[in-house]
Motif scaffolding. Structure first.
Motif, PDB file in Angstrom:
ATOM      1  N   ARG A  31       4.664 -56.930 -53.933  1.00 40.85           N
ATOM      2  CA  ARG A  31       3.726 -57.066 -54.937  1.00 40.85           C
ATOM      3  C   ARG A  31       3.031 -55.956 -55.747  1.00 40.85           C
ATOM      4  O   ARG A  31       2.939 -56.085 -57.030  1.00 40.85           O
ATOM      5  CB  ARG A  31       2.366 -57.622 -54.044  1.00 40.85           C
ATOM      6  N   TYR A  33       5.446 -53.434 -56.273  1.00 43.14           N
ATOM      7  CA  TYR A  33       6.760 -52.763 -56.565  1.00 43.14           C
ATOM      8  C   TYR A  33       7.099 -51.598 -55.522  1.00 43.14           C
ATOM      9  O   TYR A  33       7.695 -50.475 -56.115  1.00 43.14           O
ATOM     10  CB  TYR A  33       6.787 -52.126 -57.934  1.00 43.14           C
ATOM     11  N   ILE A 118      10.549 -44.974 -59.536  1.00 40.81           N
ATOM     12  CA  ILE A 118       9.665 -44.245 -60.418  1.00 40.81           C
ATOM     13  C   ILE A 118       8.849 -43.438 -59.921  1.00 40.81           C
ATOM     14  O   ILE A 118       8.357 -43.687 -58.499  1.00 40.81           O
ATOM     15  CB  ILE A 118       9.034 -45.481 -61.426  1.00 40.81           C
ATOM     16  N   GLY A 120       7.102 -41.095 -57.408  1.00 42.65           N
ATOM     17  CA  GLY A 120       7.278 -40.483 -56.119  1.00 42.65           C
ATOM     18  C   GLY A 120       8.335 -41.455 -55.419  1.00 42.65           C
ATOM     19  O   GLY A 120       8.916 -41.190 -54.493  1.00 42.65           O
ATOM     20  N   SER A 148      -0.229 -36.696 -61.873  1.00 38.89           N
ATOM     21  CA  SER A 148       0.248 -36.294 -60.795  1.00 38.89           C
ATOM     22  C   SER A 148       1.414 -35.464 -61.107  1.00 38.89           C
ATOM     23  O   SER A 148       1.996 -35.582 -62.271  1.00 38.89           O
ATOM     24  CB  SER A 148       0.643 -37.353 -59.841  1.00 38.89           C
TER      25      SER A 148
HETATM   26  C1  S0N Z   1       7.388 -49.433 -62.324  1.00 41.36           C
HETATM   27  C2  S0N Z   1       6.800 -50.075 -63.669  1.00 41.36           C
HETATM   28  C3  S0N Z   1       7.402 -49.224 -64.661  1.00 41.36           C
HETATM   29  C4  S0N Z   1       7.484 -51.328 -63.695  1.00 41.36           C
HETATM   30  O1  S0N Z   1       6.570 -51.878 -64.944  1.00 41.36           O
HETATM   31  P1  S0N Z   1       6.675 -53.720 -65.304  1.00 41.36           P
HETATM   32  O2  S0N Z   1       8.146 -54.193 -64.979  1.00 41.36           O
HETATM   33  O3  S0N Z   1       5.999 -53.766 -66.540  1.00 41.36           O
HETATM   34  O4  S0N Z   1       5.932 -53.934 -64.106  1.00 41.36           O
HETATM   35  P2  S0N Z   1       4.349 -53.830 -63.740  1.00 41.36           P
HETATM   36  O5  S0N Z   1       3.609 -55.059 -64.392  1.00 41.36           O
HETATM   37  O6  S0N Z   1       3.651 -52.822 -64.598  1.00 41.36           O
HETATM   38  O7  S0N Z   1       4.107 -53.779 -62.338  1.00 41.36           O
HETATM   39  C5  S0N Z   1       4.362 -55.010 -61.324  1.00 41.36           C
HETATM   40  C6  S0N Z   1       3.128 -55.038 -60.460  1.00 41.36           C
HETATM   41  O8  S0N Z   1       3.308 -53.709 -59.567  1.00 41.36           O
HETATM   42  C7  S0N Z   1       2.052 -53.114 -59.683  1.00 41.36           C
HETATM   43  N1  S0N Z   1       2.375 -51.656 -59.451  1.00 41.36           N
HETATM   44  C8  S0N Z   1       3.648 -51.060 -60.092  1.00 41.36           C
HETATM   45  N2  S0N Z   1       3.526 -49.719 -59.630  1.00 41.36           N
HETATM   46  C9  S0N Z   1       2.572 -49.605 -59.073  1.00 41.36           C
HETATM   47  C10 S0N Z   1       1.987 -48.331 -58.428  1.00 41.36           C
HETATM   48  N3  S0N Z   1       2.665 -47.087 -58.238  1.00 41.36           N
HETATM   49  N4  S0N Z   1       0.717 -48.399 -57.714  1.00 41.36           N
HETATM   50  C11 S0N Z   1       0.136 -49.589 -57.547  1.00 41.36           C
HETATM   51  N5  S0N Z   1       0.769 -50.819 -58.043  1.00 41.36           N
HETATM   52  C12 S0N Z   1       1.813 -50.715 -58.887  1.00 41.36           C
HETATM   53  C13 S0N Z   1       1.468 -53.317 -60.964  1.00 41.36           C
HETATM   54  O9  S0N Z   1       0.209 -52.917 -61.071  1.00 41.36           O
HETATM   55  C14 S0N Z   1       1.510 -54.872 -61.046  1.00 41.36           C
HETATM   56  O10 S0N Z   1       0.897 -55.493 -60.382  1.00 41.36           O
HETATM   57  P3  S0N Z   1       0.110 -56.778 -61.016  1.00 41.36           P
HETATM   58  O11 S0N Z   1       1.049 -57.782 -61.219  1.00 41.36           O
HETATM   59  O12 S0N Z   1      -1.064 -57.162 -59.968  1.00 41.36           O
HETATM   60  O13 S0N Z   1      -0.632 -56.529 -62.165  1.00 41.36           O
HETATM   61  C15 S0N Z   1       5.436 -49.866 -63.587  1.00 41.36           C
HETATM   62  O14 S0N Z   1       4.759 -50.726 -62.870  1.00 41.36           O
HETATM   63  C16 S0N Z   1       4.729 -48.499 -63.524  1.00 41.36           C
HETATM   64  O15 S0N Z   1       4.853 -47.716 -64.399  1.00 41.36           O
HETATM   65  N6  S0N Z   1       4.572 -48.218 -62.260  1.00 41.36           N
HETATM   66  C17 S0N Z   1       3.614 -47.028 -62.330  1.00 41.36           C
HETATM   67  C18 S0N Z   1       4.453 -45.964 -61.755  1.00 41.36           C
HETATM   68  C19 S0N Z   1       3.873 -44.590 -61.454  1.00 41.36           C
HETATM   69  O16 S0N Z   1       3.261 -43.927 -62.017  1.00 41.36           O
HETATM   70  N7  S0N Z   1       3.881 -44.484 -60.197  1.00 41.36           N
HETATM   71  C20 S0N Z   1       2.926 -43.332 -59.547  1.00 41.36           C
HETATM   72  C21 S0N Z   1       3.413 -42.013 -59.869  1.00 41.36           C
HETATM   73  N8  S0N Z   1       2.912 -41.004 -59.132  1.00 41.36           N
HETATM   74  C22 S0N Z   1       3.291 -40.719 -57.740  1.00 41.36           C
HETATM   75  O17 S0N Z   1       4.105 -41.590 -57.358  1.00 41.36           O
HETATM   76  C23 S0N Z   1       2.614 -39.846 -57.004  1.00 41.36           C
HETATM   77  C24 S0N Z   1       3.424 -38.711 -56.628  1.00 41.36           C
HETATM   78  C25 S0N Z   1       2.920 -38.106 -55.385  1.00 41.36           C
HETATM   79  O18 S0N Z   1       2.154 -38.510 -54.652  1.00 41.36           O
HETATM   80  C26 S0N Z   1       3.651 -36.671 -55.250  1.00 41.36           C
HETATM   81  C27 S0N Z   1       2.428 -35.963 -55.185  1.00 41.36           C
HETATM   82  C28 S0N Z   1       2.893 -34.321 -54.933  1.00 41.36           C
HETATM   83  C29 S0N Z   1       4.345 -34.294 -54.402  1.00 41.36           C
HETATM   84  C30 S0N Z   1       5.104 -35.172 -54.205  1.00 41.36           C
HETATM   85  C31 S0N Z   1       4.913 -36.635 -54.602  1.00 41.36           C
HETATM   86  C32 S0N Z   1       5.772 -37.562 -54.515  1.00 41.36           C
HETATM   87  O19 S0N Z   1       5.549 -38.646 -54.098  1.00 41.36           O
HETATM   88  O20 S0N Z   1       6.837 -37.340 -54.401  1.00 41.36           O
END
Ligand code: S0N
Length: 272
Positions: A31, A33, A118, A120, A148
């Protein structure tokens, strides 16, 4: 081919299944991703620890549920002050402990990337030993866009895969790359159509299972040690000790102590 994966334990956020020497760990939060929250990471760490202990597991596959995402990184819904927050209200970044577990696991870990990898989630496949991707897979870092960054394995080890210039491009621009582009830059071992992704991954695993587990272990340790400083040397050295314990020469020392006599090491060869 239909495989009867055996479920090893019930989890909230993941699945741990095994089949013929292969363990498959699936992040099961489609839900969002397959974004991870602290609970997800806690379960992943436990699953990797189980895989480490299990004598019948020779290789581990990490993947995400469904055909949309491998993992989209930290769950943005639970990101708070100082980290990601679960029910206990404590902010955590426990995914770094998971990176260490994957890297330390003395067995190969294969990322089976079935969609978006994408943020983390991208880092997770970077720290795996091998990556097999489906044609619809998309790779990229997003940290500087969403507040982040991972200046640990997620950048330094990434640069070892793709080179410094490309790693900086990936992080500075936060662009997304197709599976074919990722393969070209050395980020992915093989790209296949989604419908044969598991088949192909299993084929790779079966070949790995035919190889010497100790040789694979030492190769992984050696490749890590070059990059991991004293911690890497410690793990390589630990395995050298493990092998020494298996030799009569080490056993002579222990036996002599227990038998209250001087050890006789003269009989052992001094290899050139
Ligand atoms: C993946 C993307 C590009 C997909 O886009 P698309 O196809 O347009 O779908 P969406 O409609 O955006 O997404 C579908 C549903 O999934 C939810 N969703 C997606 N990603 C996340 C997320 N990360 N958290 C919560 N929900 C998410 C959407 O909200 C949607 O739900 P509904 O349908 O209800 O609206 C696009 O989704 C995208 O860009 N996602 C976010 C990617 C992102 O920025 N992720 C976070 C990045 N930061 C980290 O991971 C932190 C890193 C970290 O913690 C760290 C820190 C220090 C050292 C190491 C780390 C490490 O993790 O490695």
């Amino acid at each position: 081919m239909e495989r009867n994966w055996i479920s090893e334990k019930e989890y909230q956020d993941i699945r741990l299944e095994t089949w013929e020497g292969i363990a498959k760990i699936t992040i099961n939060r489609p839900r969002v991703y397959n974004a991870f929250r602290p609970q997800t990471v806690k379960e992943l760490i436990e699953a990797f620890d189980i895989c480490r202990e299990r004598q019948d597991v020779g290789v581990v596959v990490l993947t995400g549920e469904g055909d949309k995402a491998f993992c989209s990184g930290g769950d943005q819904n639970v990101k708070g002050h100082g980290g990601y927050i679960d029910e206990d209200g404590v902010p955590r970044l426990n995914v770094l402990d998971l990176h260490k577990r994957i890297r330390s696991l003395p067995k190969p870990v294969v990322a089976m990337v079935n969609g978006y990898a994408i943020g983390g989630g991208h880092v997770l496949h970077v720290v795996c030993d091998l990556t097999i991707a489906s044609e619809n897979a998309i790779f990229g870092q997003s940290g500087p866009k969403v507040g982040s960054f991972d200046a640990g394995f997620g950048s330094s080890y990434l640069a070892r895969h793709v080179g410094q210039k490309k790693a900086r491009e990936i992080w500075f621009l936060c662009k997304q790359y197709s599976a074919v582009e990722a393969e070209k830059m050395g980020l992915v071992n093989k790209v296949v159509p989604l419908d044969i992704l598991e088949e192909e991954t299993i084929e790779w695993c079966k070949i790995i299972l035919q190889r010497s587990p100790m040789a694979l272990r030492m190769i992984k340790r050696g490749l890590n040690a070059e990059l991991d400083g004293q911690a890497g040397i410690m793990e390589l050295a630990g395995d050298a000790t493990l092998m020494f314990y298996l030799m009569e020469e080490a056993q002579e020392g222990r036996n002599a102590f227990l038998e209250k006599r001087d050890p006789d090491f003269k009989k052992f060869p001094k290899f050139p």
